[in-house]
Design a protein around this motif. Structure first.
Motif, PDB file in Angstrom:
ATOM      1  N   VAL A  44      27.793  -5.765 -19.823  1.00  0.00           N
ATOM      2  CA  VAL A  44      28.076  -6.985 -19.076  1.00  0.00           C
ATOM      3  C   VAL A  44      29.171  -7.803 -19.765  1.00  0.00           C
ATOM      4  CG1 VAL A  44      27.089  -9.128 -18.157  1.00  0.00           C
ATOM      5  CG2 VAL A  44      25.714  -7.041 -18.207  1.00  0.00           C
ATOM      6  N   TRP A  79      25.133 -14.111 -12.634  1.00  0.00           N
ATOM      7  CA  TRP A  79      25.969 -13.056 -12.077  1.00  0.00           C
ATOM      8  C   TRP A  79      26.941 -13.632 -11.042  1.00  0.00           C
ATOM      9  CZ3 TRP A  79      25.674  -8.447 -14.357  1.00  0.00           C
ATOM     10  CH2 TRP A  79      24.486  -8.084 -15.009  1.00  0.00           C
ATOM     11  N   TRP A  82      22.830  -5.565 -21.745  1.00  0.00           N
ATOM     12  CA  TRP A  82      23.136  -4.197 -21.356  1.00  0.00           C
ATOM     13  C   TRP A  82      21.941  -3.607 -20.618  1.00  0.00           C
ATOM     14  CZ3 TRP A  82      20.934   0.359 -23.828  1.00  0.00           C
ATOM     15  CH2 TRP A  82      19.939   0.042 -24.765  1.00  0.00           C
ATOM     16  N   GLU A 139      27.309  -9.062  -7.809  1.00  0.00           N
ATOM     17  CA  GLU A 139      27.066  -8.354  -9.062  1.00  0.00           C
ATOM     18  C   GLU A 139      25.591  -8.490  -9.472  1.00  0.00           C
ATOM     19  OE1 GLU A 139      29.427  -6.600 -10.172  1.00  0.00           O
ATOM     20  OE2 GLU A 139      31.195  -7.475  -9.249  1.00  0.00           O
ATOM     21  N   PRO A 140      25.061  -7.500 -10.202  1.00  0.00           N
ATOM     22  CA  PRO A 140      25.677  -6.225 -10.588  1.00  0.00           C
ATOM     23  C   PRO A 140      25.762  -5.284  -9.389  1.00  0.00           C
ATOM     24  CG  PRO A 140      23.390  -6.305 -11.291  1.00  0.00           C
ATOM     25  CD  PRO A 140      23.691  -7.651 -10.721  1.00  0.00           C
ATOM     26  N   TRP A 146      17.829  -4.733 -17.494  1.00  0.00           N
ATOM     27  CA  TRP A 146      18.710  -5.453 -18.389  1.00  0.00           C
ATOM     28  C   TRP A 146      17.964  -5.927 -19.636  1.00  0.00           C
ATOM     29  CZ3 TRP A 146      23.458  -4.484 -17.301  1.00  0.00           C
ATOM     30  CH2 TRP A 146      23.847  -4.274 -15.981  1.00  0.00           C
ATOM     31  N   ASP A 179      28.968  -6.559 -14.305  1.00  0.00           N
ATOM     32  CA  ASP A 179      28.651  -5.309 -14.997  1.00  0.00           C
ATOM     33  C   ASP A 179      29.896  -4.428 -15.035  1.00  0.00           C
ATOM     34  OD1 ASP A 179      28.449  -5.043 -12.220  1.00  0.00           O
ATOM     35  OD2 ASP A 179      27.031  -3.374 -12.330  1.00  0.00           O
ATOM     36  N   ARG A 225      18.760  -0.364 -14.114  1.00  0.00           N
ATOM     37  CA  ARG A 225      19.043  -1.794 -14.032  1.00  0.00           C
ATOM     38  C   ARG A 225      18.044  -2.629 -14.817  1.00  0.00           C
ATOM     39  NH1 ARG A 225      23.779  -0.958 -13.127  1.00  0.00           N
ATOM     40  NH2 ARG A 225      24.158  -3.063 -12.394  1.00  0.00           N
ATOM     41  N   GLU A 254      27.552   1.175 -14.451  1.00  0.00           N
ATOM     42  CA  GLU A 254      28.091   0.107 -15.300  1.00  0.00           C
ATOM     43  C   GLU A 254      26.930  -0.574 -16.014  1.00  0.00           C
ATOM     44  OE1 GLU A 254      32.059  -0.934 -12.653  1.00  0.00           O
ATOM     45  OE2 GLU A 254      30.221  -2.110 -12.348  1.00  0.00           O
ATOM     46  N   LYS A 255      26.757  -0.246 -17.277  1.00  0.00           N
ATOM     47  CA  LYS A 255      25.551  -0.637 -18.006  1.00  0.00           C
ATOM     48  C   LYS A 255      25.776  -1.761 -19.014  1.00  0.00           C
ATOM     49  CE  LYS A 255      23.613   4.038 -17.626  1.00  0.00           C
ATOM     50  NZ  LYS A 255      22.509   3.688 -16.722  1.00  0.00           N
TER      51      LYS A 255
END
Length: 208
Positions: A177, A164, A142, A168-169, A149, A190, A147, A174-175
């Motif tokens: 995955v 990914w 998350w 993406e991301p 992560w 994401d 960004r 959008e936090k």
């Protein structure tokens, strides 16, 4: 926080047994003790040492396989029944009921686990072989902001071991995955954390 994990039944399987048949075992050994029963007694003693913990998690059955090499004198590696073993971990695919990312992590936590953490292609390939291509599965990655992560188990996020999907991301809002399938194969995407998805839980193997 540490948890007491109680198992009602332990089944042992010898890795060299090609038939895959489980040996006979029970929570109350009878007659002369076998080495299987001795290891179960050792595990019972381990549970006694955890009685001071606050939470209690119950798994009805535990399946154990003989290690090819001893680890600190512990001959068996175990996972709860219906969990899939790989490397030093056990994995549980949760499809019903689907839930948000936070609820999915809580469900894993209630099992003494956390959402899936992936650090290698081999691990991801093992997991995806057991997943439905039409579904998406929350993993334990998350982004709290900008960004950045993070994995739920606090292990380092390694960009070179990230999988990914192309493009993406792609959205700062959008936090969370998910792991899902596209025509190019399995990868990460994401998503908004309140989306309702399936998930994969992960816990360390238990060694006896």
């Amino acid at each position: 926080m540490a948890s007491e994990i109680t198992y009602a039944e332990v089944k042992f399987k010898n890795a060299s047994n090609s038939s895959g048949t489980h040996s006979d075992s029970s929570a109350a050994p009878k007659g002369n003790p076998t080495h299987h029963q001795i290891y179960f007694q050792k595990y019972s003693q381990l549970l006694e040492e955890k009685k001071a913990t606050k939470y209690k998690i119950i798994h009805n059955k535990l399946s154990c396989m003989k290690n090819s090499s001893l680890m600190d004198g512990k001959a068996w590696s175990c996972c709860p029944k219906d969990w899939k073993p790989f490397g030093s971990n056990c994995y549980f695919i949760s499809t019903s009921p689907a839930a948000s990312w936070n609820e999915s992590e809580k469900k894993c936590s209630s099992k003494g686990a956390h959402l899936l953490v992936i650090h290698s292609k081999e691990e991801q390939d093992f997991i995806t072989k057991n997943l439905e291509q039409k579904a998406a599965y929350y993993i334990g990655l998350w982004g709290p902001g900008h960004r950045q992560w993070q994995w739920v188990d606090k292990s380092p996020y390694n960009e070179s071991a990230a999988f990914w999907h192309k493009g993406e991301p792609n959205n700062v809002w959008e936090k969370c995955v998910v792991l899902h399938h596209r025509p190019a194969g399995w990868g990460w995407n994401d998503v908004l954390c309140n989306y309702i998805q399936s998930s994969v839980c992960q816990m360390n193997k238990i060694y006896l």
